[in-house]
Design an enzyme around this catalytic site. Structure first.
Site, PDB file in Angstrom:
ATOM      1  N   ASP A 206      -1.489   4.783  -6.263  1.00 53.40           N
ATOM      2  CA  ASP A 206      -0.045   4.639  -6.042  1.00 53.40           C
ATOM      3  C   ASP A 206       0.738   5.820  -6.583  1.00 53.40           C
ATOM      4  OD1 ASP A 206      -1.108   1.728  -5.924  1.00 53.40           O
ATOM      5  OD2 ASP A 206       0.854   1.752  -4.955  1.00 53.40           O
TER       6      ASP A 206
ATOM      7  N   GLY B 109       0.861  -1.176   0.000  1.00 51.97           N
ATOM      8  CA  GLY B 109       0.000   0.000   0.000  1.00 51.97           C
ATOM      9  C   GLY B 109       0.901   1.231   0.000  1.00 51.97           C
TER      10      GLY B 109
HETATM   11  O1  MRU Z   1       0.586  -4.091  -4.547  1.00 51.18           O
HETATM   12  P1  MRU Z   1      -0.023  -3.349  -3.396  1.00 51.18           P
HETATM   13  O2  MRU Z   1      -0.818  -4.214  -2.476  1.00 51.18           O
HETATM   14  O3  MRU Z   1       0.996  -2.504  -2.665  1.00 51.18           O
HETATM   15  O4  MRU Z   1      -1.036  -2.332  -4.077  1.00 51.18           O
HETATM   16  C1  MRU Z   1      -1.767  -1.454  -3.274  1.00 51.18           C
HETATM   17  C2  MRU Z   1      -2.671  -0.584  -4.036  1.00 51.18           C
HETATM   18  O5  MRU Z   1      -2.752  -0.617  -5.241  1.00 51.18           O
HETATM   19  C3  MRU Z   1      -3.441   0.436  -3.232  1.00 51.18           C
HETATM   20  O6  MRU Z   1      -4.692   0.671  -3.791  1.00 51.18           O
HETATM   21  C4  MRU Z   1      -2.651   1.759  -3.234  1.00 51.18           C
HETATM   22  O7  MRU Z   1      -1.336   1.545  -2.862  1.00 51.18           O
HETATM   23  C5  MRU Z   1      -3.267   2.766  -2.332  1.00 51.18           C
HETATM   24  S1  MRU Z   1      -3.082   2.352  -0.646  1.00 51.18           S
HETATM   25  C6  MRU Z   1      -3.786   3.574   0.299  1.00 51.18           C
END
Ligand code: MRU
Length: 350
Positions: free
Chosen positions: A240, A47
């Site tokens: 992200d 995240g």
């Molecule tokens: O691969 P991840 O689990 O890190 O991906 C997370 C996401 O895509 C979330 O939606 C994003 O980081 C926003 S978290 C507040």
């Protein structure tokens, strides 16, 4: 109510190992930069905001054992080298680079002010703790602004996990739902399971049900149907990296969700703190998209589900074009289109 995703405790980082959820709630004690790199790479900590916080502490862990006597030049060179190492863990979430740059900047300011290596190390720990505390406040603000936007709505749909477990504590996309709960309003969340690593099933469904929020888990390919059936009042996802024109990188599958929301007239909101905006990029075309191991698709969670050796494409993120986004819910308020102009004025650049 919420879980503490990542904390600084007894001279180490204590973080939930999210690869083990929902079966086990285990806290990892992380004491070295190498184990922090590994935790980010393997999505033990994941995240965008949580990755930023982890990166900051990771950099401090990397420099804290450097000998103070080695001198300022050696320290500064090692800081840059260790920041580059952490930056190589995952490329898409800009929060990681934002946090590392913030620590590098802090070190430069302290050096220019004539501080010693030991004092700079201390300053880097303070800055990491400040990033964590700020994240908590930013998520709370997102929750308040988002709640005002969705008050009275009965259901939202979300993708991946942009909840407390993706931040220090409270979440971005899910923060308005937590605020609603505090204010006595129940909002049901439809959670996409989120192939291939199932952050929606394993993490969103876990944290919401634990908090007493009604959640309906669906496979990713069911989202359009629940929208067509009129079951969804709004979609809220995290991000992200958000480019200057509003194009938004988020977990793979977000773009398809935005298209489905557009087709069904369902509002599509992106919730993110200021640290997720990358206004140096004109559009989403410049956002680096992480590609992950084929085994996540062919042999997920240890079960072979495709022939060995099959060719695989496994991007971890996609970019939703700004025209499919209704608004951004940020810690500095809700931002409506036209995004380019409104980002500039909201973030004090114009
Ligand atoms: O691969 P991840 O689990 O890190 O991906 C997370 C996401 O895509 C979330 O939606 C994003 O980081 C926003 S978290 C507040």
């Amino acid at each position: 109510m919420t879980l503490k995703t990542i904390q600084w405790l007894d001279n180490a980082v204590l973080a939930i190992d999210q690869t083990l959820l929902p079966a086990e709630l285990v806290y990892d004690r992380i004491e070295t930069i190498e184990s922090m790199w590994d935790a980010i790479k393997r999505l033990k900590i994941r995240g965008a905001p949580a990755i930023g916080i982890a990166g900051a502490f990771g950099l401090y862990l990397g420099v804290r054992t450097l000998p103070d006597a080695a001198g300022m030049d050696a320290f500064s060179a090692a800081l840059l080298e260790k920041a580059a190492y952490l930056a190589s863990s995952r490329p898409t979430a800009v929060n990681l680079f934002w946090a590392l740059n913030r620590l590098k900047e802090k070190a430069s300011v302290l050096r220019a002010a004539g501080r010693s290596v030991a004092q700079i190390k201390e300053g880097l720990l303070d800055e990491s703790i400040a990033i964590l505390e700020e994240d908590r406040r930013m998520c709370r603000a997102i929750g308040e602004y988002g709640f005002a936007l969705i008050a009275g709505k009965k259901t939202i749909l979300t993708h991946c996990n942009a909840g407390g477990l993706a931040t220090s504590e409270y979440g971005t996309a899910l923060a308005p739902v937590y605020v609603a709960l505090e204010r006595g309003q129940t909002i049901r969340v439809f959670a996409d399971e989120t192939r291939p690593l199932l952050q929606g099933a394993r993490i969103t469904a876990f944290e919401l049900s634990r908090a007493g929020i009604p959640v309906t888990l669906i496979c990713d390919n069911m989202a359009a149907v629940v929208m067509a059936q009129g079951k969804i009042d709004a979609v809220i996802v995290g991000a992200d990296r958000i480019a200057a024109n509003g194009d938004t990188a988020n977990k793979i599958g977000t773009y398809g969700l935005a298209l489905a929301a557009h087709a069904h007239g369902v509002p599509f909101h992106v919730a993110a703190p200021a640290s997720t905006f990358d206004l140096t990029l004109a559009s989403g075309a410049g956002i680096p998209i992480e590609e992950r191991d084929a085994a996540e698709i062919t042999c997920g969670f240890g079960k072979r589900t495709a022939p060995s050796g099959i060719e695989v494409f496994n991007p971890a993120f996609d970019v939703t074009p700004f025209r499919y986004i209704t608004s951004f819910i940020t810690d500095q308020g809700v931002i409506d289109p036209p995004f380019s102009n409104n980002f500039q004025s909201r973030f004090g650049l114009a």
